[in-house]
Scaffold this motif. Sequence first.
Motif, PDB file in Angstrom:
ATOM      1  N   GLU A  22       0.819  -1.208   0.000  1.00  0.00           N
ATOM      2  CA  GLU A  22       0.000   0.000   0.000  1.00  0.00           C
ATOM      3  C   GLU A  22       0.860   1.269   0.000  1.00  0.00           C
ATOM      4  O   GLU A  22       0.355   2.358  -0.267  1.00  0.00           O
ATOM      5  N   CYS A  23       2.137   1.116   0.320  1.00  0.00           N
ATOM      6  CA  CYS A  23       3.076   2.251   0.293  1.00  0.00           C
ATOM      7  C   CYS A  23       3.782   2.349  -1.055  1.00  0.00           C
ATOM      8  O   CYS A  23       4.679   3.174  -1.232  1.00  0.00           O
ATOM      9  N   GLY A  24       3.413   1.470  -1.989  1.00  0.00           N
ATOM     10  CA  GLY A  24       4.049   1.473  -3.300  1.00  0.00           C
ATOM     11  C   GLY A  24       5.358   0.710  -3.355  1.00  0.00           C
ATOM     12  O   GLY A  24       6.086   0.781  -4.336  1.00  0.00           O
ATOM     13  N   GLU A  25       5.658  -0.038  -2.295  1.00  0.00           N
ATOM     14  CA  GLU A  25       6.909  -0.808  -2.234  1.00  0.00           C
ATOM     15  C   GLU A  25       6.733  -2.106  -3.025  1.00  0.00           C
ATOM     16  O   GLU A  25       5.816  -2.885  -2.774  1.00  0.00           O
ATOM     17  N   PRO A  26       7.622  -2.351  -3.989  1.00  0.00           N
ATOM     18  CA  PRO A  26       7.508  -3.606  -4.754  1.00  0.00           C
ATOM     19  C   PRO A  26       7.925  -4.817  -3.915  1.00  0.00           C
ATOM     20  O   PRO A  26       8.680  -4.691  -2.950  1.00  0.00           O
ATOM     21  N   ARG A  27       7.398  -5.982  -4.279  1.00  0.00           N
ATOM     22  CA  ARG A  27       7.792  -7.229  -3.623  1.00  0.00           C
ATOM     23  C   ARG A  27       9.302  -7.392  -3.726  1.00  0.00           C
ATOM     24  O   ARG A  27       9.887  -7.159  -4.771  1.00  0.00           O
ATOM     25  N   ASN A  28       9.942  -7.736  -2.613  1.00  0.00           N
ATOM     26  CA  ASN A  28      11.401  -7.888  -2.523  1.00  0.00           C
ATOM     27  C   ASN A  28      12.139  -6.588  -2.846  1.00  0.00           C
ATOM     28  O   ASN A  28      13.274  -6.621  -3.315  1.00  0.00           O
ATOM     29  N   GLY A  29      11.494  -5.469  -2.560  1.00  0.00           N
ATOM     30  CA  GLY A  29      12.086  -4.164  -2.841  1.00  0.00           C
ATOM     31  C   GLY A  29      13.071  -3.736  -1.758  1.00  0.00           C
ATOM     32  O   GLY A  29      13.528  -4.528  -0.925  1.00  0.00           O
ATOM     33  N   LEU A  35      15.393  -4.747   5.744  1.00  0.00           N
ATOM     34  CA  LEU A  35      15.003  -5.619   6.861  1.00  0.00           C
ATOM     35  C   LEU A  35      15.934  -6.824   6.955  1.00  0.00           C
ATOM     36  O   LEU A  35      16.377  -7.205   8.036  1.00  0.00           O
ATOM     37  N   LYS A  36      16.250  -7.409   5.798  1.00  0.00           N
ATOM     38  CA  LYS A  36      17.153  -8.560   5.796  1.00  0.00           C
ATOM     39  C   LYS A  36      18.524  -8.183   6.347  1.00  0.00           C
ATOM     40  O   LYS A  36      19.119  -8.946   7.114  1.00  0.00           O
ATOM     41  N   SER A  37      19.023  -6.999   6.003  1.00  0.00           N
ATOM     42  CA  SER A  37      20.341  -6.592   6.493  1.00  0.00           C
ATOM     43  C   SER A  37      20.331  -6.322   7.997  1.00  0.00           C
ATOM     44  O   SER A  37      21.337  -6.483   8.666  1.00  0.00           O
ATOM     45  N   ILE A  38      19.174  -5.945   8.538  1.00  0.00           N
ATOM     46  CA  ILE A  38      19.060  -5.651   9.967  1.00  0.00           C
ATOM     47  C   ILE A  38      18.848  -6.909  10.802  1.00  0.00           C
ATOM     48  O   ILE A  38      19.502  -7.106  11.821  1.00  0.00           O
ATOM     49  N   ASN A  39      17.902  -7.748  10.367  1.00  0.00           N
ATOM     50  CA  ASN A  39      17.538  -8.891  11.212  1.00  0.00           C
ATOM     51  C   ASN A  39      17.589 -10.245  10.522  1.00  0.00           C
ATOM     52  O   ASN A  39      17.196 -11.247  11.112  1.00  0.00           O
ATOM     53  N   GLY A  40      18.063 -10.270   9.293  1.00  0.00           N
ATOM     54  CA  GLY A  40      18.220 -11.537   8.600  1.00  0.00           C
ATOM     55  C   GLY A  40      16.951 -12.086   7.981  1.00  0.00           C
ATOM     56  O   GLY A  40      16.950 -13.173   7.429  1.00  0.00           O
ATOM     57  N   CYS A  41      15.853 -11.345   8.071  1.00  0.00           N
ATOM     58  CA  CYS A  41      14.569 -11.823   7.554  1.00  0.00           C
ATOM     59  C   CYS A  41      13.971 -10.778   6.634  1.00  0.00           C
ATOM     60  O   CYS A  41      13.626  -9.694   7.077  1.00  0.00           O
ATOM     61  N   LYS A  42      13.845 -11.117   5.355  1.00  0.00           N
ATOM     62  CA  LYS A  42      13.252 -10.156   4.435  1.00  0.00           C
ATOM     63  C   LYS A  42      11.802 -10.498   4.112  1.00  0.00           C
ATOM     64  O   LYS A  42      11.121  -9.747   3.446  1.00  0.00           O
ATOM     65  N   SER A  43      11.323 -11.636   4.612  1.00  0.00           N
ATOM     66  CA  SER A  43       9.934 -11.979   4.351  1.00  0.00           C
ATOM     67  C   SER A  43       9.020 -11.101   5.201  1.00  0.00           C
ATOM     68  O   SER A  43       9.425 -10.533   6.207  1.00  0.00           O
ATOM     69  N   VAL A  44       7.807 -10.965   4.751  1.00  0.00           N
ATOM     70  CA  VAL A  44       6.825 -10.217   5.521  1.00  0.00           C
ATOM     71  C   VAL A  44       5.651 -11.142   5.813  1.00  0.00           C
ATOM     72  O   VAL A  44       5.373 -12.043   5.034  1.00  0.00           O
ATOM     73  N   PRO A  45       5.012 -10.999   6.954  1.00  0.00           N
ATOM     74  CA  PRO A  45       5.169  -9.926   7.917  1.00  0.00           C
ATOM     75  C   PRO A  45       6.477 -10.039   8.694  1.00  0.00           C
ATOM     76  O   PRO A  45       7.085 -11.097   8.764  1.00  0.00           O
ATOM     77  N   ASN A  46       6.845  -8.936   9.284  1.00  0.00           N
ATOM     78  CA  ASN A  46       8.074  -8.806  10.051  1.00  0.00           C
ATOM     79  C   ASN A  46       7.667  -8.032  11.301  1.00  0.00           C
ATOM     80  O   ASN A  46       7.448  -6.838  11.227  1.00  0.00           O
ATOM     81  N   VAL A  47       7.499  -8.703  12.426  1.00  0.00           N
ATOM     82  CA  VAL A  47       7.007  -8.059  13.643  1.00  0.00           C
ATOM     83  C   VAL A  47       8.191  -7.566  14.476  1.00  0.00           C
ATOM     84  O   VAL A  47       9.055  -8.349  14.863  1.00  0.00           O
ATOM     85  N   ILE A  48       8.189  -6.257  14.722  1.00  0.00           N
ATOM     86  CA  ILE A  48       9.253  -5.601  15.474  1.00  0.00           C
ATOM     87  C   ILE A  48       8.602  -4.861  16.636  1.00  0.00           C
ATOM     88  O   ILE A  48       7.632  -4.128  16.443  1.00  0.00           O
TER      89      ILE A  48
END
Length: 87
Positions: A22-29, A35-48
Amino acid sequence: MDKAKAALAAVGVDYTLIELDECGEPRNGDVQQILKSINGCKSVPNVIAAGTFIGGGDRIAALQRKGELREILEQAGCTFSGKQAEQ
């Protein structure tokens, strides 16, 4: 409702939801790559919570089923004003 949303609703936690599509972010954008560089997980959802990565949908749902999710979120300083959903 996806697993993470259902688990968060079940414990009644207040949270902010950011829907990447909804923010215009493409899949795997870019956001997922960051997110992957921060916590190793690029899949969504990502609960922080309070800057700490708690998990993705499967882990959040599992923690809720085991009765551990609310305690983890409480320890992270989350607030709970929502009504807990029936288990």
